[in-house]
Design an enzyme around this catalytic site. Structure first.
Site, mmCIF file in Angstrom:
data_model
loop_
_atom_site.group_PDB
_atom_site.id
_atom_site.type_symbol
_atom_site.label_atom_id
_atom_site.label_comp_id
_atom_site.label_asym_id
_atom_site.label_seq_id
_atom_site.Cartn_x
_atom_site.Cartn_y
_atom_site.Cartn_z
ATOM 1 N N TYR A 66 -1.210 -0.414 10.451
ATOM 2 C CA TYR A 66 -1.354 -0.890 9.064
ATOM 3 C C TYR A 66 -0.093 -0.585 8.251
ATOM 4 O O TYR A 66 0.432 -1.445 7.546
ATOM 5 C CB TYR A 66 -2.587 -0.199 8.461
ATOM 6 C CG TYR A 66 -2.838 -0.459 6.996
ATOM 7 C CD1 TYR A 66 -3.478 -1.624 6.566
ATOM 8 C CD2 TYR A 66 -2.475 0.475 6.024
ATOM 9 C CE1 TYR A 66 -3.736 -1.854 5.213
ATOM 10 C CE2 TYR A 66 -2.725 0.260 4.673
ATOM 11 C CZ TYR A 66 -3.357 -0.908 4.272
ATOM 12 O OH TYR A 66 -3.606 -1.127 2.938
ATOM 13 N N SER A 88 0.874 -1.178 0.000
ATOM 14 C CA SER A 88 0.000 0.000 0.000
ATOM 15 C C SER A 88 0.904 1.219 0.000
ATOM 16 O O SER A 88 2.059 1.143 0.470
ATOM 17 C CB SER A 88 -0.832 -0.007 1.280
ATOM 18 O OG SER A 88 -1.334 1.286 1.550
HETATM 19 N N1 LIG Z 1 -8.671 -0.541 -1.643
HETATM 20 C C1 LIG Z 1 -7.640 0.305 -1.597
HETATM 21 O O1 LIG Z 1 -7.779 1.531 -1.833
HETATM 22 C C2 LIG Z 1 -6.265 -0.193 -1.270
HETATM 23 C C3 LIG Z 1 -5.181 0.722 -1.319
HETATM 24 C C4 LIG Z 1 -3.912 0.255 -1.036
HETATM 25 C C5 LIG Z 1 -3.710 -1.067 -0.708
HETATM 26 N N2 LIG Z 1 -4.775 -1.925 -0.655
HETATM 27 C C6 LIG Z 1 -4.497 -3.304 -0.304
HETATM 28 O O2 LIG Z 1 -5.095 -4.155 -1.286
HETATM 29 C C7 LIG Z 1 -5.533 -5.367 -0.672
HETATM 30 C C8 LIG Z 1 -7.000 -5.622 -0.983
HETATM 31 O O3 LIG Z 1 -7.756 -4.504 -0.552
HETATM 32 P P1 LIG Z 1 -9.342 -4.499 -0.757
HETATM 33 O O4 LIG Z 1 -9.784 -3.091 -0.575
HETATM 34 O O5 LIG Z 1 -9.682 -5.244 -1.972
HETATM 35 O O6 LIG Z 1 -9.793 -5.335 0.535
HETATM 36 P P2 LIG Z 1 -11.264 -5.787 1.001
HETATM 37 O O7 LIG Z 1 -11.450 -5.206 2.358
HETATM 38 O O8 LIG Z 1 -12.276 -5.479 -0.076
HETATM 39 O O9 LIG Z 1 -11.122 -7.347 1.076
HETATM 40 C C9 LIG Z 1 -10.360 -7.958 2.044
HETATM 41 C C10 LIG Z 1 -10.770 -9.420 2.107
HETATM 42 O O10 LIG Z 1 -9.962 -10.039 3.084
HETATM 43 C C11 LIG Z 1 -10.785 -10.885 3.870
HETATM 44 N N3 LIG Z 1 -10.210 -11.034 5.196
HETATM 45 C C12 LIG Z 1 -10.071 -10.057 6.137
HETATM 46 N N4 LIG Z 1 -9.558 -10.580 7.256
HETATM 47 C C13 LIG Z 1 -9.367 -11.893 7.032
HETATM 48 C C14 LIG Z 1 -8.872 -12.968 7.814
HETATM 49 N N5 LIG Z 1 -8.481 -12.791 9.079
HETATM 50 N N6 LIG Z 1 -8.802 -14.194 7.263
HETATM 51 C C15 LIG Z 1 -9.214 -14.396 5.985
HETATM 52 N N7 LIG Z 1 -9.710 -13.425 5.199
HETATM 53 C C16 LIG Z 1 -9.780 -12.188 5.714
HETATM 54 C C17 LIG Z 1 -12.135 -10.164 3.921
HETATM 55 O O11 LIG Z 1 -13.196 -11.062 4.261
HETATM 56 C C18 LIG Z 1 -12.234 -9.592 2.521
HETATM 57 O O12 LIG Z 1 -12.885 -10.507 1.635
HETATM 58 C C19 LIG Z 1 -5.205 -5.225 0.812
HETATM 59 O O13 LIG Z 1 -3.953 -5.819 1.072
HETATM 60 C C20 LIG Z 1 -5.117 -3.728 1.022
HETATM 61 O O14 LIG Z 1 -4.292 -3.393 2.107
HETATM 62 C C21 LIG Z 1 -6.033 -1.521 -0.931
#
Ligand SMILES: NC(=O)c1ccc[n+]([C@@H]2O[C@H](COP(=O)([O-])OP(=O)(O)OC[C@H]3O[C@@H](n4cnc5c(N)ncnc54)[C@H](O)[C@@H]3O)[C@@H](O)[C@H]2O)c1
Length: 252
Positions: free
Chosen positions: A157, A144
């Site tokens: 985080y 991220s």
């Molecule tokens: N969305 C953004 O703007 C953004 C920006 C930078 C980085 N990221 C990174 O991208 C990745 C995906 O982000 P996203 O927004 O698609 O996430 P999201 O929140 O939509 O999805 C996360 C998924 O992880 C699962 N999860 C959470 N805790 C869990 C656990 N303990 N065991 C098993 N599953 C678990 C949830 O059920 C969910 O399906 C992450 O690593 C996030 O840090 C996202």
């Protein structure tokens, strides 16, 4: 080696967080390219629905990333279901804690276990399986912008994602002799379900206004790079950081 066409047929990939957002988009794309996919997620309803809707060679395996036993069981189940494992996308992550001064030990532990420790031990279990098979493979971790620059109220985080950045480079070195490539995708602001549920339209618009393209990325735009790094199209790459963030961290 001549230019290759991209097909992922007969390959099997585990995608953590595959029930929603960037993970789900990654599972969709892998499946569309012919791969077998294991959607590994804690959310049983969303994970089951995702696996059923994506395609016939997609299975849901309920996984608690905070449990190392659950991680090794996930890899065994994947091999049981599809005969082998060829790669892993470590996509799932959580936010906890808020301000640095208010973050509790419990918040920090949860974030570290899910965002960092699970990446370590699931990568280890997948690497052991690939080595045992005598094959080669690829791992893609997801960081991220918070790992690279300060973001208010996200210290737990940010630290966990910084760990993932360092771990990616370390594993790229250690696993190179085994033919396993390890790369990193660092997404920018991406309009996933969890983001859309958390922020108001006004907040979404205020973020978009500060971005080069004046919009949020789609989960598919990030997933394309994850799948590229899992596929042999990126066979010349390991230890790389791919910023999929519409230039958000460019030096200026
Ligand atoms: N969305 C953004 O703007 C953004 C920006 C930078 C980085 N990221 C990174 O991208 C990745 C995906 O982000 P996203 O927004 O698609 O996430 P999201 O929140 O939509 O999805 C996360 C998924 O992880 C699962 N999860 C959470 N805790 C869990 C656990 N303990 N065991 C098993 N599953 C678990 C949830 O059920 C969910 O399906 C992450 O690593 C996030 O840090 C996202």
């Amino acid at each position: 080696m001549p230019f290759q066409e991209e097909t992922l047929e007969n390959k099997t990939y585990i995608v953590t967080g595959g029930a929603s957002g960037i993970g789900r988009a990654t599972a969709v794309l892998l499946s569309a390219r012919g791969a077998n996919v294991v959607v590994a997620d804690a959310d049983v309803d969303a994970g089951t629905a995702a696996a059923e809707s994506i395609g016939p060679h997609v299975a849901f395996v309920e996984t608690a990333l905070e449990s190392v036993d659950s991680l090794t069981a996930l890899v065994s189940r994947t091999v049981e279901l599809f005969g082998s494992v060829d790669g892993l996308a470590n996509v799932a992550a959580v936010h906890r804690g808020g301000s640095f001064l208010d973050t509790t030990v419990s918040d920090w532990d949860t974030v570290e276990q899910i965002n960092h420790r699970a990446v370590f031990f699931l990568s280890q279990a997948v690497a052991k399986a690939i080595i045992e098979q005598g094959s080669q493979g690829a791992i893609v971790n997801v960081a991220s912008g918070a790992a690279f620059r300060p973001v208010p109220d996200q210290s737990a985080y940010s630290g966990s994602k910084g760990g993932v950045v360092a771990l990616t480079r370390s594993l790229a070195g250690e696993l190179a002799p085994h033919g396993i490539r390890v790369n990193l995708v660092s997404p920018g602001h991406t309009a996933t379900e969890s983001v859309l549920e958390t922020l108001t339209d006004e907040q979404l618009g205020a973020v978009a206004d500060k971005l080069l393209w004046k919009r949020w990325l789609t989960p598919e735009e990030v997933a394309e790079s994850i799948v590229f790094l899992l596929s042999d199209l990126s066979r010349g790459m390991t230890g790389a950081t791919v910023m999929v963030n519409q230039g958000d961290l460019m030096p200026h």
